[in-house]
Write an enzyme that holds these catalytic residues in place. Structure first.
Site, mmCIF file in Angstrom:
data_model
loop_
_atom_site.group_PDB
_atom_site.id
_atom_site.type_symbol
_atom_site.label_atom_id
_atom_site.label_comp_id
_atom_site.label_asym_id
_atom_site.label_seq_id
_atom_site.Cartn_x
_atom_site.Cartn_y
_atom_site.Cartn_z
ATOM 1 N N GLU A 97 -4.493 7.730 -2.570
ATOM 2 C CA GLU A 97 -3.211 8.573 -3.082
ATOM 3 C C GLU A 97 -2.100 9.023 -2.313
ATOM 4 O OE1 GLU A 97 -2.848 9.785 -6.370
ATOM 5 O OE2 GLU A 97 -4.442 9.342 -7.547
ATOM 6 N N GLY A 109 0.846 -1.189 0.003
ATOM 7 C CA GLY A 109 0.177 -0.104 0.065
ATOM 8 C C GLY A 109 0.848 1.295 0.115
#
Length: 382
Positions: free
Chosen positions: A361, A131
């Site tokens: 993001e 991630g």
């Protein structure tokens, strides 16, 4: 310094605002309640030219600016953050990799129809164990002659269910963290997409898991140079942070608008609650932070348009704007009181939607690391 928008930027903002208020807003509450993604709305946005705003006319765009694109994302996000997220992910993460790194043949085959809205584009980066540490990608592409065999899985991927292609990052070396990017057709044998997450917010955006089971990728579907995928997605994420910042401003502005309207009509102790200083101070702080966030987003967009370094400013814009959105939505619920906790008012949706903006993001923590490193602070032991 000139803070005025160009006539073209103002025209784009007004066109998107008209579409947002007239077409998108009426069904936003119902789509959220049903967790219903609307490809039809996305398709209409493509037909109206919204997807092509930041791209050149050569590939079906309108030759607009990053500023115009940021304003468009803000306007959609102001009425429906879920649709705004799909818009931002399609353009910044799905289209931009091909626009920046694709060959003319790749652009003609995949980018042009995606800009027109015939299908969506997705960006397959995140994995169960990769991630924030995107360099920890485990998806592997093994070269076999003039093709690659792709195996692995991706998670939390926006728009994958309606994607014509998925830009996918994968290791091309088992010994080194050598990552490459590939254009993977959605309908290729071995690609399985499941969109069944039960989410807190952004419930009407399309979020999917992707499984690659020995997917054959022709060599001409390699995006750019083999082994350069890590640097490619760092560049893509810099631009994507501007769009998430813009989306955050849209949510924050919606929270402010709803709170102002409620403060003028809700009466307690014989007068509108907006006449009480406690509420006035909340609204003043919200208005100040929304304007500061918008200014930071537009500065980062302007730097990008000028082909100047913008990574630090994009991280600052995304970080500040996302946290402003969360604060504004939280205060909006507080101003609405008990009513704000009910689904009869949109502010509870704004609060649920805003939380993702501090995560996607790059989390707020990662943004602070990016900014620190731009300041010359590495943080790793020597």
């Amino acid at each position: 310094m000139n803070f005025d928008l160009t006539p073209e930027e103002s025209m784009i903002r007004e066109a998107v605002r008209d579409f947002a208020e007239g077409v998108v807003a009426p069904g936003a509450k119902e789509r959220d309640e049903k967790s219903e993604f609307s490809f039809d709305l996305m398709r209409q946005m493509g037909e109206l030219g919204f997807f092509g705003i930041p791209f050149s006319e050569e590939w079906g765009g309108s030759g607009g600016t990053t500023i115009a694109y940021a304003l468009a994302v803000e306007e959609i996000g102001r009425v429906d953050a879920s649709l705004g997220l799909g818009f931002a992910a399609h353009v910044s993460l799905g289209l931009s990799p091909l626009y920046l790194f694709g060959s003319p043949a790749q652009k003609e085959r995949y980018l042009v129809p995606a800009i027109a809205g015939r299908y969506l584009a997705a960006f397959g980066l995140t994995e169960p164990d990769a991630g924030s540490d995107a360099g920890g990608t485990k998806t592997y592409a093994e070269r076999q002659g003039d093709r690659f065999i792709l195996t692995g899985e991706k998670c939390y991927i926006t728009n994958a269910g309606h994607a014509g292609y998925i830009v996918t990052t994968a290791r091309t070396s088992r010994e080194h963290r050598r990552i490459s990017a590939f254009i993977v057709p959605r309908e290729a044998p071995g690609v399985a997409v499941t969109c069944a997450y039960n989410k807190l917010g952004m419930r009407s955006s399309e979020t999917c898991e992707i499984h690659y089971d020995r997917v054959e990728i022709p060599e001409d579907h390699l995006l750019g140079i083999e082994g350069k995928g890590f640097h490619q997605f760092l560049d893509i994420l810099d631009g994507g942070r501007i769009s998430i910042g813009a989306l955050s401003v849209g949510v924050a502005q919606a929270a402010l608008d709803a709170s102002l309207a409620y403060a003028k009509t809700r009466r307690q102790f014989g007068r509108a609650i907006g006449e009480f200083q406690a509420i006035q101070f909340k609204l003043a702080d919200m208005a100040m932070e929304v304007e500061l966030a918008r200014t930071m987003v537009l500065k980062a967009a302007w730097l990008k348009d000028q082909h100047r370094p913008f990574a630090q400013e994009a991280a600052m814009a995304k970080l500040f704007a996302s946290e402003v959105a969360m604060r504004a939505a939280n205060q909006a619920v507080q101003i609405h009181g008990g009513a704000g906790y009910m689904k009869d008012y949109p502010v509870e949706r704004y609060l649920r939607d805003a939380k993702l903006l501090e995560i996607g993001e790059g989390t707020s923590e990662i943004q602070r690391l990016v900014i620190a490193r731009q300041l010359g602070l590495d943080g790793r032991s020597s």
